[in-house]
Scaffold this motif. Structure first.
Motif: not given
Length: 327
Positions: A2, A5-6, A11, A14, A18
Motif C-alpha cells: 500500500i 502504491a500510494a 495517498k 488509496l 481502504c
C-alpha cells in the motif's frame, strides 16, 4: 504494498479505497449476523489489510498538508483525535455488543462511510511534484538512519505491548480475577484521561527539545513507570506509575511520526510510514510471546526490569542518534 502504491498513484485514492473496503466488510458482517454468522470472522480477516493500511496513509497525508514547523502540532492533534475514538469506541461497542451485533456492525459501517465521504469532499488530492527526468531515473532509497529508527520502534513496541499482556496478568495475580479486571480497566481509563488532558500541553512544552531528545525523555519516563510496576503492590502506586509512562507514550506517539516524516524523502514518504507501521506491529505481535517466556522463566518483577533496561538503552540510543545527526 500500500505504501508503494500510494507513493506512485496518490495517498487519497488509496485511503478512500481502504476505508470503502473496511466499510463494505462491516456492512457484510451486519447482514451475516442474521443470515450466516459463521463467516463474520473471515469477513473481518479480509478487511484487516485494508484497515492496517489506513494508519500509514493517514500519517503521510498529515505530513503532506502540514508545514514543516507545524508537524508536531498536527501529529499531536491526530494522536488526540485517535485517542478520543479509542476511549469512546470500546464503551459504545460493549453496549451494542450486548444488545445487537447487527447494529454494532451497521453503525460502524455508516460512520466509516461518513468519514470517507468527508475525506472525498473536503481533502484535496495532493500529489508529489514530479521530479525531473534525471531525478526520476535515480531510485530513492530509505536512508539507513530510518532503518535504525524502525528497529528502535520495534523494540519500543515490544516493551509497550507488556501493558496489555503482562499488566492484566499481574493484576489478576495480585487482586484476583474480578477485582483485578476492574482495577486494570480503571488503570486504562486513567491512561486515556492523561492522554486527553496532557497531549496539547506536553507537546507545547517539549517542542524546543527536538524529536529525538523528546523520545529519549519518553523512554526514561517509561523506565520510571515500569520500575514502580516491578516493585509495588499498592494500587495507588500503579496509578502514579501509569500517569508517568503515559506522558512518555504521548511524547513517543507524536515525535516518532514527526521525525519519520521530516527525514523521509517526499517521493517515498508513504513507504516509510508503512514500514514504521510494520515494525511497530512486529514488536506488538512478539510482546505476548516473549513476555510469556520471561514470565515462565522468572516473574513479573524481572520482566518489568527487563523492559526498563530495554527502554533505558533505547533512550540512550536516541540521544546518541541526535548527537550523530548534529555532528
Amino acid at each position: 504494498f500500500i505504501g508503494m502504491a500510494a507513493d506512485r498513484w496518490g495517498k487519497k485514492p488509496l485511503l478512500v479505497l481502504c476505508q470503502v473496503m473496511v466499510s463494505l466488510s462491516y456492512l457484510a458482517c451486519a447482514l451475516s449476523v442474521a443470515l450466516r454468522p459463521t463467516i463474520i470472522p473471515y469477513l473481518i480477516l479480509v478487511a484487516s489489510p485494508f484497515r492496517g493500511g489506513t494508519a500509514p496513509l493517514t500519517n503521510t497525508m498529515v505530513a503532506d498538508f502540514s508545514p514543516q514547523e507545524r508537524l508536531p502540532h498536527s501529529f499531536s492533534l491526530l494522536y488526540l483525535g485517535t485517542n478520543i475514538g479509542v476511549a469512546l469506541g470500546p464503551m459504545v461497542a460493549s453496549l451494542l455488543f450486548a444488545r445487537s451485533l447487527l447494529l454494532l456492525f451497521a453503525i460502524s459501517a455508516v460512520l466509516l462511510s461518513l468519514s470517507t465521504l468527508l475525506l472525498l469532499v473536503t481533502v484535496p488530492d495532493k500529489r508529489v511534484q514530479q521530479p525531473s527526468k534525471e531525478n526520476r531515473q535515480a531510485k530513492v532509497h530509505i536512508p539507513p538512519i530510518l532503518w535504525l529508527f524502525f528497529f528502535f520502534i520495534a523494540l519500543y513496541a515490544l516493551t509497550y505491548g507488556q501493558n496489555s499482556f503482562t499488566l492484566p496478568l499481574q493484576f489478576n495475580s495480585l487482586y484476583g480475577e474480578v477485582l483485578g479486571t476492574g482495577r486494570y480497566a480503571t488503570l486504562m481509563m486513567v491512561n486515556a484521561v492523561v492522554v486527553l488532558v496532557c497531549t496539547t500541553l506536553l507537546t507545547a512544552w517539549t517542542h524546543r527539545l527536538g524529536q529525538l531528545v523528546s523520545m529519549a525523555v519518553a523512554l526514561f519516563l517509561y523506565v520510571a513507570g515500569y520500575s514502580i510496576y516491578a516493585f509495588c503492590s499498592s494500587f495507588s502506586l500503579f496509578l502514579a506509575a501509569t500517569c508517568i509512562w503515559t506522558l512518555g507514550e504521548i511524547l513517543m506517539a507524536t515525535n516518532s511520526n514527526v521525525f519519520l516524516n521530516a527525514y523521509a524523502n517526499e517521493r517515498i514518504r508513504s513507504q516509510c510510514n508503512a514500514w514504521m507501521h510494520v515494525f511497530s506491529s512486529l514488536g506488538h505481535s512478539l510482546a505476548p510471546t516473549l513476555g510469556g517466556v520471561v514470565l515462565l522463566a522468572t516473574g513479573y518483577r524481572q520482566l518489568w526490569l527487563l523492559a526498563c533496561g530495554i527502554c533505558f538503552l533505547l533512550g540512550c540510543g536516541y540521544i546518541a542518534l541526535n548527537k550523530y545527526l548534529k555532528s
